[in-house]
Design a protein around this motif. Structure first.
Motif, PDB file in Angstrom:
ATOM      1  N   ALA A  34       0.864  -1.065   0.002  1.00 61.90           N
ATOM      2  CA  ALA A  34      -0.188  -0.027   0.211  1.00 61.90           C
ATOM      3  C   ALA A  34       0.987   1.178  -0.088  1.00 61.90           C
ATOM      4  CB  ALA A  34      -0.972   0.045   1.232  1.00 61.90           C
ATOM      5  N   ALA A  35       0.211   2.321  -0.562  1.00 61.04           N
ATOM      6  CA  ALA A  35       1.171   3.733  -0.771  1.00 61.04           C
ATOM      7  C   ALA A  35       1.159   4.067   1.070  1.00 61.04           C
ATOM      8  CB  ALA A  35       0.335   4.700  -1.317  1.00 61.04           C
ATOM      9  N   GLY A  36       2.451   4.605   1.230  1.00 58.81           N
ATOM     10  CA  GLY A  36       2.644   4.993   2.332  1.00 58.81           C
ATOM     11  C   GLY A  36       2.778   3.893   3.562  1.00 58.81           C
ATOM     12  N   SER A  37       3.464   2.709   3.151  1.00 58.89           N
ATOM     13  CA  SER A  37       3.762   1.638   4.083  1.00 58.89           C
ATOM     14  C   SER A  37       5.030   1.347   4.308  1.00 58.89           C
ATOM     15  CB  SER A  37       3.033   0.502   3.524  1.00 58.89           C
ATOM     16  OG  SER A  37       3.386   0.082   2.279  1.00 58.89           O
ATOM     17  N   LEU A  38       5.484   0.837   5.633  1.00 61.23           N
ATOM     18  CA  LEU A  38       6.726   0.474   5.899  1.00 61.23           C
ATOM     19  C   LEU A  38       6.652  -1.047   6.115  1.00 61.23           C
ATOM     20  CD1 LEU A  38       9.706   0.779   6.778  1.00 61.23           C
ATOM     21  CD2 LEU A  38       8.689   1.239   9.172  1.00 61.23           C
ATOM     22  N   THR A  39       7.334  -2.086   5.352  1.00 67.61           N
ATOM     23  CA  THR A  39       7.239  -3.284   5.368  1.00 67.61           C
ATOM     24  C   THR A  39       8.622  -3.860   5.984  1.00 67.61           C
ATOM     25  OG1 THR A  39       5.664  -3.577   3.629  1.00 67.61           O
ATOM     26  CG2 THR A  39       6.664  -5.707   4.626  1.00 67.61           C
ATOM     27  N   LEU A  40       8.492  -4.485   7.040  1.00 68.73           N
ATOM     28  CA  LEU A  40       9.630  -5.158   7.623  1.00 68.73           C
ATOM     29  C   LEU A  40       9.983  -6.763   7.018  1.00 68.73           C
ATOM     30  CD1 LEU A  40       8.904  -4.417  11.507  1.00 68.73           C
ATOM     31  CD2 LEU A  40      10.091  -2.902   9.741  1.00 68.73           C
ATOM     32  N   VAL A  41      11.055  -6.798   6.307  1.00 67.37           N
ATOM     33  CA  VAL A  41      11.215  -8.134   5.521  1.00 67.37           C
ATOM     34  C   VAL A  41      12.436  -8.978   6.164  1.00 67.37           C
ATOM     35  CG1 VAL A  41      11.581  -9.055   3.252  1.00 67.37           C
ATOM     36  CG2 VAL A  41      10.496  -6.904   3.435  1.00 67.37           C
ATOM     37  N   ALA A  42      11.938 -10.297   6.371  1.00 65.31           N
ATOM     38  CA  ALA A  42      12.934 -10.934   6.728  1.00 65.31           C
ATOM     39  C   ALA A  42      13.804 -11.636   5.745  1.00 65.31           C
ATOM     40  CB  ALA A  42      12.242 -12.469   7.746  1.00 65.31           C
ATOM     41  N   THR A  43      15.110 -11.612   6.055  1.00 65.06           N
ATOM     42  CA  THR A  43      16.062 -12.319   5.006  1.00 65.06           C
ATOM     43  C   THR A  43      16.838 -13.421   5.405  1.00 65.06           C
ATOM     44  OG1 THR A  43      17.797 -10.561   5.462  1.00 65.06           O
ATOM     45  CG2 THR A  43      16.238 -10.057   3.920  1.00 65.06           C
ATOM     46  N   PRO A  44      17.537 -14.259   4.593  1.00 65.25           N
ATOM     47  CA  PRO A  44      18.261 -15.616   4.985  1.00 65.25           C
ATOM     48  C   PRO A  44      19.267 -15.057   6.262  1.00 65.25           C
ATOM     49  CG  PRO A  44      17.911 -15.526   2.679  1.00 65.25           C
ATOM     50  CD  PRO A  44      17.476 -14.121   3.333  1.00 65.25           C
ATOM     51  N   ILE A  45      19.595 -15.920   7.286  1.00 62.39           N
ATOM     52  CA  ILE A  45      20.607 -15.989   8.046  1.00 62.39           C
ATOM     53  C   ILE A  45      21.920 -16.404   7.566  1.00 62.39           C
ATOM     54  CG2 ILE A  45      18.792 -15.763  10.101  1.00 62.39           C
ATOM     55  CD1 ILE A  45      19.498 -18.675  10.662  1.00 62.39           C
ATOM     56  N   GLY A  46      21.763 -17.127   6.635  1.00 59.54           N
ATOM     57  CA  GLY A  46      23.110 -17.846   5.970  1.00 59.54           C
ATOM     58  C   GLY A  46      22.863 -18.353   4.626  1.00 59.54           C
ATOM     59  N   ASN A  47      21.429 -19.119   4.240  1.00 53.70           N
ATOM     60  CA  ASN A  47      21.525 -19.873   2.987  1.00 53.70           C
ATOM     61  C   ASN A  47      20.602 -18.826   2.290  1.00 53.70           C
ATOM     62  OD1 ASN A  47      20.457 -21.733   1.233  1.00 53.70           O
ATOM     63  ND2 ASN A  47      21.234 -23.369   2.325  1.00 53.70           N
ATOM     64  N   LEU A  48      20.977 -18.541   1.223  1.00 51.44           N
ATOM     65  CA  LEU A  48      20.359 -17.735   0.387  1.00 51.44           C
ATOM     66  C   LEU A  48      18.922 -18.388  -0.087  1.00 51.44           C
ATOM     67  CD1 LEU A  48      22.830 -16.066  -2.360  1.00 51.44           C
ATOM     68  CD2 LEU A  48      21.017 -14.926  -0.554  1.00 51.44           C
ATOM     69  N   GLY A  49      18.873 -19.648  -0.178  1.00 51.56           N
ATOM     70  CA  GLY A  49      17.459 -20.208  -0.604  1.00 51.56           C
ATOM     71  C   GLY A  49      16.500 -20.136   0.515  1.00 51.56           C
ATOM     72  N   ASP A  50      16.599 -19.816   1.707  1.00 48.65           N
ATOM     73  CA  ASP A  50      15.645 -19.640   2.625  1.00 48.65           C
ATOM     74  C   ASP A  50      14.893 -18.294   2.475  1.00 48.65           C
ATOM     75  OD1 ASP A  50      16.610 -21.890   3.714  1.00 48.65           O
ATOM     76  OD2 ASP A  50      17.673 -20.785   5.321  1.00 48.65           O
ATOM     77  N   ILE A  51      15.090 -17.527   1.535  1.00 48.06           N
ATOM     78  CA  ILE A  51      14.010 -16.435   1.447  1.00 48.06           C
ATOM     79  C   ILE A  51      12.893 -16.742   0.752  1.00 48.06           C
ATOM     80  CG2 ILE A  51      15.028 -15.541  -0.939  1.00 48.06           C
ATOM     81  CD1 ILE A  51      14.684 -12.556   0.075  1.00 48.06           C
ATOM     82  N   SER A  52      11.790 -16.064   1.213  1.00 46.72           N
ATOM     83  CA  SER A  52      10.590 -16.467   0.717  1.00 46.72           C
ATOM     84  C   SER A  52      10.114 -15.897  -0.432  1.00 46.72           C
ATOM     85  CB  SER A  52       9.291 -16.143   1.581  1.00 46.72           C
ATOM     86  OG  SER A  52       9.144 -14.865   1.908  1.00 46.72           O
ATOM     87  N   ALA A  53       9.161 -16.374  -1.090  1.00 46.38           N
ATOM     88  CA  ALA A  53       8.657 -15.907  -2.447  1.00 46.38           C
ATOM     89  C   ALA A  53       7.893 -14.453  -2.305  1.00 46.38           C
ATOM     90  CB  ALA A  53       7.802 -16.633  -3.342  1.00 46.38           C
ATOM     91  N   ARG A  54       7.239 -14.504  -0.982  1.00 53.61           N
ATOM     92  CA  ARG A  54       6.735 -13.105  -0.680  1.00 53.61           C
ATOM     93  C   ARG A  54       7.567 -12.112  -0.376  1.00 53.61           C
ATOM     94  NH1 ARG A  54       3.520 -11.951   4.721  1.00 53.61           N
ATOM     95  NH2 ARG A  54       2.602  -9.976   4.199  1.00 53.61           N
ATOM     96  N   ALA A  55       8.764 -12.419   0.276  1.00 53.22           N
ATOM     97  CA  ALA A  55       9.794 -11.218   0.461  1.00 53.22           C
ATOM     98  C   ALA A  55      10.200 -10.687  -0.699  1.00 53.22           C
ATOM     99  CB  ALA A  55      10.880 -12.064   1.486  1.00 53.22           C
ATOM    100  N   ILE A  56      10.751 -11.728  -1.451  1.00 49.29           N
ATOM    101  CA  ILE A  56      11.281 -11.024  -3.083  1.00 49.29           C
ATOM    102  C   ILE A  56      10.155 -10.299  -3.822  1.00 49.29           C
ATOM    103  CG2 ILE A  56      11.806 -11.767  -5.419  1.00 49.29           C
ATOM    104  CD1 ILE A  56      12.932 -14.304  -3.918  1.00 49.29           C
ATOM    105  N   ALA A  57       8.908 -10.630  -3.778  1.00 46.74           N
ATOM    106  CA  ALA A  57       7.903  -9.748  -4.262  1.00 46.74           C
ATOM    107  C   ALA A  57       7.775  -8.613  -3.721  1.00 46.74           C
ATOM    108  CB  ALA A  57       6.546 -10.388  -4.302  1.00 46.74           C
ATOM    109  N   THR A  58       7.784  -8.425  -2.275  1.00 51.65           N
ATOM    110  CA  THR A  58       7.800  -7.082  -1.398  1.00 51.65           C
ATOM    111  C   THR A  58       8.992  -6.253  -1.763  1.00 51.65           C
ATOM    112  OG1 THR A  58       6.634  -8.420   0.330  1.00 51.65           O
ATOM    113  CG2 THR A  58       7.634  -6.244   0.815  1.00 51.65           C
TER     114      THR A  58
END
Length: 314
Positions: A34-58
């Motif tokens: 949404a316009a005017g939004s702040l989204t906190l996005v969790a990222t991998p702690i070591g393995n790049l494959g652990d990021i979610s599809a929704r995180a990439i889309a965000t």
């Protein structure tokens, strides 16, 4: 034409099923901001494959990505072809940047916030900005994902709940022991939980020594390091056994240390209470001695104060 047999799906009335039901949201809203939004996005702690599809889309949908270190985040963005611009937000500049960032959010900007690894705000920058945005009534959301603390907890073999995560302990031994003493006093008052901290490898042995000094050498514990990476290790045992291991093997990588809950009987006998009070009365007033002892045992303050009055008359 597929060679697979066709099939039909008949909707099930969830109300007829026993046990709790879990429904997933599959709407496209999960990939838009949404316009005017702040989204906190969790990222991998070591393995790049652990990021979610929704995180990439965000991250793709954001106008800007706020991050601790643009060089670290750039590696993640490059791996997933995310071209959203980045800006630095860390502990040293966060407070000063808040007014400008809030102004941009109020003007409709869509911002994502990431840390170098794991879930933002958990021992990482971003809390002050998120709190300020919430206070202004702005939209603050999150994309959940990896966290070293909870992953270490599930792998430790220690009771998973309740648990207390305290981030990084103090860097100086005296300050660490003071922090640990507060938790030990809480245990003596009836508190029971698995305790979790992050620690730097060069301080691990010193921290274990301080834990032993406060909680005892035989307390069950675990050290998790390099979680999700090639050399992942979870070492379990007593604090004494962990000290021996890491004396012989230099700790490396990102470390999470856990201490299991006390298994001792915290009930205090009348003789124990009197001994504690007499020791405290040597250097404190009756009121202060009672408060000090009551804070370390599982008895009401009024009971301890009444006994301190009696002993004070002696």
């Amino acid at each position: 034409m597929s060679d697979l047999p066709s099939c039909t799906h008949t909707p099930v009335d969830d109300s007829t099923l026993d046990g709790p039901q879990h429904a997933y949201d599959t709407s496209s809203r999960s990939a838009t901001l949404a316009a005017g939004s702040l989204t906190l996005v969790a990222t991998p702690i070591g393995n790049l494959g652990d990021i979610s599809a929704r995180a990439i889309a965000t991250l793709n949908a954001a106008d800007v990505i706020l991050c601790e270190d643009t060089r670290v985040t750039a590696k993640l963005l490059k791996a997933y072809n995310v071209s959203t611009p980045t800006q630095i937000l860390h502990d040293h500049n966060e407070e000063g940047r808040i007014p400008g960032l809030l102004s941009r959010l109020q003007s409709g900007a869509k911002m994502a916030l990431v840390s170098d690894a794991g879930t933002p705000l958990v021992s990482d920058p971003g809390f002050r900005l998120a709190r300020a945005a919430i206070a202004e009534g702005l939209n603050v959301g999150a994309v959940p994902g990896p966290s070293a603390a909870t992953l270490a907890l599930t792998l430790s073999g220690l009771p998973p709940h309740p648990y207390l995560f305290s981030g990084f302990a103090a860097s100086r031994s005296s300050a660490r022991r003071s922090q640990f003493a507060v938790l030990r006093a809480a245990e003596q008052a009836g508190f029971s939980a698995t305790l979790i901290w992050y620690e730097a490898p060069h301080r691990l042995l010193d921290m274990i020594e301080d834990l032993i000094a406060v909680f005892g050498a035989e307390r069950q514990a675990a050290v998790a390091r390099e979680l999700t990476k090639r050399f992942e290790e979870v070492r379990r045992g007593t604090l004494s056994e962990l000290r021996t291991h890491f004396t012989q093997t230099d700790p490396r990588g990102e470390i999470t240390i856990l201490v299991g809950p006390t298994e001792e009987d915290t009930a205090l006998s009348e003789e124990d209470l009197d001994a504690r009070l007499r020791t405290a009365l040597k250097t404190h007033s009756i009121k202060d001695a009672a408060a000090l002892v009551a804070g370390a045992i599982n008895l009401p303050k009024r009971v301890v104060y009444a006994r301190a009055l009696e002993l004070g008359k002696e």
